[in-house]
Design a protein around this motif. Structure first.
Motif, PDB file in Angstrom:
ATOM      1  N   PRO A 231      12.158   1.883   5.774  1.00 18.96           N
ATOM      2  CA  PRO A 231      12.083   0.860   6.824  1.00 18.96           C
ATOM      3  C   PRO A 231      11.409   1.338   8.117  1.00 18.96           C
ATOM      4  CG  PRO A 231      14.211   0.765   5.757  1.00 18.96           C
ATOM      5  CD  PRO A 231      13.504   1.973   5.206  1.00 18.96           C
ATOM      6  N   GLY A 232      11.711   2.537   8.574  1.00 15.35           N
ATOM      7  CA  GLY A 232      11.094   3.048   9.806  1.00 15.35           C
ATOM      8  C   GLY A 232       9.586   3.129   9.668  1.00 15.35           C
ATOM      9  N   TYR A 233       9.162   3.695   8.570  1.00 15.08           N
ATOM     10  CA  TYR A 233       7.729   3.869   8.330  1.00 15.08           C
ATOM     11  C   TYR A 233       7.005   2.519   8.258  1.00 15.08           C
ATOM     12  CZ  TYR A 233       3.558   4.517   5.486  1.00 15.08           C
ATOM     13  OH  TYR A 233       2.291   4.452   4.998  1.00 15.08           O
ATOM     14  N   LEU A 234       7.630   1.560   7.575  1.00 18.15           N
ATOM     15  CA  LEU A 234       6.973   0.269   7.362  1.00 18.15           C
ATOM     16  C   LEU A 234       6.969  -0.612   8.611  1.00 18.15           C
ATOM     17  CD1 LEU A 234       8.406  -0.639   3.831  1.00 18.15           C
ATOM     18  CD2 LEU A 234       6.135   0.254   4.381  1.00 18.15           C
ATOM     19  N   SER A 235       7.817  -0.264   9.573  1.00 16.72           N
ATOM     20  CA  SER A 235       7.956  -1.164  10.721  1.00 16.72           C
ATOM     21  C   SER A 235       7.069  -0.741  11.898  1.00 16.72           C
ATOM     22  CB  SER A 235       9.418  -1.211  11.171  1.00 16.72           C
ATOM     23  OG  SER A 235       9.781   0.059  11.676  1.00 16.72           O
ATOM     24  N   GLN A 236       6.178   0.221  11.683  1.00 16.89           N
ATOM     25  CA  GLN A 236       5.386   0.727  12.795  1.00 16.89           C
ATOM     26  C   GLN A 236       3.875   0.564  12.578  1.00 16.89           C
ATOM     27  OE1 GLN A 236       6.967   2.040  15.571  1.00 16.89           O
ATOM     28  NE2 GLN A 236       8.802   1.388  14.470  1.00 16.89           N
TER      29      GLN A 236
ATOM     30  N   VAL B 118       4.607  -4.740   0.788  1.00 16.58           N
ATOM     31  CA  VAL B 118       5.265  -3.531   0.288  1.00 16.58           C
ATOM     32  C   VAL B 118       6.698  -3.875  -0.123  1.00 16.58           C
ATOM     33  CG1 VAL B 118       5.913  -1.138   0.770  1.00 16.58           C
ATOM     34  CG2 VAL B 118       3.899  -2.114   1.894  1.00 16.58           C
ATOM     35  N   GLN B 119       7.033  -3.613  -1.370  1.00 11.34           N
ATOM     36  CA  GLN B 119       8.387  -3.871  -1.868  1.00 11.34           C
ATOM     37  C   GLN B 119       8.996  -2.542  -2.305  1.00 11.34           C
ATOM     38  OE1 GLN B 119       9.818  -6.900  -1.777  1.00 11.34           O
ATOM     39  NE2 GLN B 119       7.934  -7.768  -0.904  1.00 11.34           N
ATOM     40  N   ILE B 120      10.210  -2.275  -1.841  1.00 15.00           N
ATOM     41  CA  ILE B 120      10.885  -1.014  -2.162  1.00 15.00           C
ATOM     42  C   ILE B 120      11.987  -1.301  -3.179  1.00 15.00           C
ATOM     43  CG2 ILE B 120      12.114   0.973  -1.193  1.00 15.00           C
ATOM     44  CD1 ILE B 120       9.337   0.616   0.041  1.00 15.00           C
ATOM     45  N   HIS B 121      12.060  -0.501  -4.231  1.00 16.76           N
ATOM     46  CA  HIS B 121      13.058  -0.708  -5.284  1.00 16.76           C
ATOM     47  C   HIS B 121      13.861   0.574  -5.492  1.00 16.76           C
ATOM     48  CE1 HIS B 121      10.614  -4.259  -6.270  1.00 16.76           C
ATOM     49  NE2 HIS B 121       9.577  -3.449  -6.133  1.00 16.76           N
ATOM     50  N   ASP B 122      15.166   0.402  -5.636  1.00 15.31           N
ATOM     51  CA  ASP B 122      16.058   1.543  -5.831  1.00 15.31           C
ATOM     52  C   ASP B 122      16.223   1.791  -7.338  1.00 15.31           C
ATOM     53  OD1 ASP B 122      18.045   3.395  -5.884  1.00 15.31           O
ATOM     54  OD2 ASP B 122      19.377   2.341  -4.495  1.00 15.31           O
ATOM     55  N   ILE B 123      15.696   2.913  -7.814  1.00 11.58           N
ATOM     56  CA  ILE B 123      15.740   3.221  -9.257  1.00 11.58           C
ATOM     57  C   ILE B 123      17.184   3.211  -9.767  1.00 11.58           C
ATOM     58  CG2 ILE B 123      15.215   4.993 -11.009  1.00 11.58           C
ATOM     59  CD1 ILE B 123      12.955   5.978  -9.121  1.00 11.58           C
ATOM     60  N   ARG B 124      18.095   3.596  -8.859  1.00 12.63           N
ATOM     61  CA  ARG B 124      19.509   3.694  -9.255  1.00 12.63           C
ATOM     62  C   ARG B 124      20.054   2.364  -9.802  1.00 12.63           C
ATOM     63  NH1 ARG B 124      22.205   8.217  -8.078  1.00 12.63           N
ATOM     64  NH2 ARG B 124      20.776   8.959  -6.503  1.00 12.63           N
TER      65      ARG B 124
ATOM     66  N   ALA C 165       4.188   9.038  -1.523  1.00  8.06           N
ATOM     67  CA  ALA C 165       3.908   7.594  -1.625  1.00  8.06           C
ATOM     68  C   ALA C 165       3.436   7.052  -0.278  1.00  8.06           C
ATOM     69  CB  ALA C 165       5.159   6.849  -2.094  1.00  8.06           C
ATOM     70  N   MET C 166       4.027   7.556   0.805  1.00  8.24           N
ATOM     71  CA  MET C 166       3.601   7.115   2.140  1.00  8.24           C
ATOM     72  C   MET C 166       2.166   7.543   2.412  1.00  8.24           C
ATOM     73  SD  MET C 166       6.975   7.769   4.475  1.00  8.24           S
ATOM     74  CE  MET C 166       8.593   7.242   3.918  1.00  8.24           C
ATOM     75  N   VAL C 167       1.823   8.757   1.997  1.00  3.30           N
ATOM     76  CA  VAL C 167       0.444   9.238   2.192  1.00  3.30           C
ATOM     77  C   VAL C 167      -0.528   8.317   1.448  1.00  3.30           C
ATOM     78  CG1 VAL C 167      -1.171  11.097   1.582  1.00  3.30           C
ATOM     79  CG2 VAL C 167       1.041  11.663   2.591  1.00  3.30           C
ATOM     80  N   VAL C 168      -0.185   8.000   0.197  1.00  2.00           N
ATOM     81  CA  VAL C 168      -1.071   7.152  -0.615  1.00  2.00           C
ATOM     82  C   VAL C 168      -1.222   5.775   0.041  1.00  2.00           C
ATOM     83  CG1 VAL C 168      -1.286   5.980  -2.850  1.00  2.00           C
ATOM     84  CG2 VAL C 168      -0.574   8.389  -2.771  1.00  2.00           C
ATOM     85  N   MET C 169      -0.101   5.172   0.435  1.00  2.00           N
ATOM     86  CA  MET C 169      -0.180   3.838   1.049  1.00  2.00           C
ATOM     87  C   MET C 169      -0.948   3.883   2.361  1.00  2.00           C
ATOM     88  SD  MET C 169       3.395   1.866   0.426  1.00  2.00           S
ATOM     89  CE  MET C 169       4.534   3.113   0.948  1.00  2.00           C
ATOM     90  N   ASP C 170      -0.674   4.915   3.155  1.00  2.64           N
ATOM     91  CA  ASP C 170      -1.304   5.017   4.468  1.00  2.64           C
ATOM     92  C   ASP C 170      -2.820   5.109   4.357  1.00  2.64           C
ATOM     93  OD1 ASP C 170       0.714   5.430   6.795  1.00  2.64           O
ATOM     94  OD2 ASP C 170      -1.174   6.296   7.499  1.00  2.64           O
ATOM     95  N   ALA C 171      -3.274   5.898   3.377  1.00  2.52           N
ATOM     96  CA  ALA C 171      -4.720   6.059   3.187  1.00  2.52           C
ATOM     97  C   ALA C 171      -5.326   4.760   2.648  1.00  2.52           C
ATOM     98  CB  ALA C 171      -4.989   7.215   2.231  1.00  2.52           C
ATOM     99  N   LEU C 172      -4.603   4.089   1.767  1.00  4.46           N
ATOM    100  CA  LEU C 172      -5.159   2.889   1.128  1.00  4.46           C
ATOM    101  C   LEU C 172      -5.226   1.682   2.052  1.00  4.46           C
ATOM    102  CD1 LEU C 172      -3.720   3.343  -2.421  1.00  4.46           C
ATOM    103  CD2 LEU C 172      -6.094   2.905  -1.859  1.00  4.46           C
ATOM    104  N   VAL C 173      -4.219   1.528   2.920  1.00  4.66           N
ATOM    105  CA  VAL C 173      -4.256   0.333   3.778  1.00  4.66           C
ATOM    106  C   VAL C 173      -5.466   0.366   4.721  1.00  4.66           C
ATOM    107  CG1 VAL C 173      -1.806  -0.225   3.709  1.00  4.66           C
ATOM    108  CG2 VAL C 173      -2.642   1.295   5.485  1.00  4.66           C
ATOM    109  N   ARG C 174      -5.949   1.556   5.025  1.00  4.56           N
ATOM    110  CA  ARG C 174      -7.141   1.651   5.870  1.00  4.56           C
ATOM    111  C   ARG C 174      -8.360   1.007   5.207  1.00  4.56           C
ATOM    112  NH1 ARG C 174      -7.055   4.928  10.046  1.00  4.56           N
ATOM    113  NH2 ARG C 174      -9.279   5.421   9.979  1.00  4.56           N
TER     114      ARG C 174
END
Ligand code: SAM
Length: 233
Positions: free
Chosen positions: A14-19, A33-39, A145-154
């Motif tokens: 949530p912190g990462y996605l809200s900035q 972006v949808q986050i899923h809990d594998i558990r 995953a954050m690195v991948v998303m961050d690079a791709l959204v650009r």
């Protein structure tokens, strides 16, 4: 572009996605972006997702059933089946060329590992693209995953305004060079001055200077980038 992130630690996101840019892109509907809990896909009442490795050894391994079943369920959440990406230090090294290739895909399902990583059958069954963010080990796939998303959204059209344009970014296609040096106010600080040429307003000369700077910097700091890619191993 849609990202589905499968993780054991959904609260990391949530912190990462809200900035910043990513948040703006989400608000404007350019990125989802949808986050899923594998558990939630664990079968037993304790929601166990890991177990000891067959053959012995330290650490725990992520079990095959919850991971595969989580991916298969999440795939149904959208008509685009999506490309599955598994984060692992054993994967293909993530670089700007991969970013440009993946930017053509409309939906990515990002699998975040933990502990000693995934049961090999996750890979055998799902046949994901395996991606590494570099030759070092981090604690979990969430930062990868954050690195991948961050690079791709650009790369998503409309996400970057003119001010944050990626045209001159280091490593981008047609520019296998580092970006030139940048300066802003003040013109002088502790005796270090902004190069005179940047203050002239002569765009042609500034452009030429920047190309030279780019080449100089690449030669000094990353000469490997100047090798012909066709002759690289
Ligand atoms: N024992 C594993 C190995 O040596 O290959 C490392 C497991 S690591 C502690 C746990 C998880 O973090 C991995 O499953 C992966 O998802 C993620 N991870 C760690 N380093 C990574 C890297 N360099 N690139 C991508 N993901 C990484």
């Amino acid at each position: 572009m849609r990202f589905d992130v499968l993780t054991l630690f959904p609260e990391m996101f949530p912190g990462y996605l809200s900035q910043s840019l990513l948040n703006k892109a989400i608000q404007r509907g350019l990125v989802d972006v949808q986050i899923h809990d594998i558990r939630e896909w664990a079968k037993d009442k304790h929601h166990k997702v890991d177990d000891r490795p067959f053959g012995g050894g330290p650490g725990m391994v992520l079990k095959v059933e919850p991971v595969v079943e989580c991916v298969e369920a999440v795939q149904q959440f959208d008509e685009r089946k999506g490309k599955v990406i598994l984060t692992t230090p054993q994967g293909k090294r993530f670089d700007q060329r991969t970013v440009e290739d993946l930017a053509q895909v409309e939906r990515l399902i990002l699998l975040c590992g933990r502990y000693e990583g995934f049961d090999q059958r996750v890979i055998d069954i799902l046949q994901p693209d395996e991606i590494s963010i570099g030759d070092y080990i981090v604690n979990g796939g969430e930062v990868a995953a954050m690195v991948v998303m961050d690079a791709l959204v650009r790369m998503v059209p409309g996400v970057l305004g003119h001010v944050e344009s990626n045209v001159d970014d280091s490593f981008s296609t047609g520019n296998r060079m580092l970006e030139f040096s940048q300066y802003t106010r003040p013109r002088e600080y502790r005796g270090f001055e902004v190069p005179e040429i940047l203050l002239t307003g002569n765009h042609e000369q500034i452009q030429r200077w920047r190309q030279q700077e780019s080449l100089k910097k690449t030669t000094q700091q990353r000469s490997d980038l100047l090798k012909n890619p066709n002759t690289e191993k």
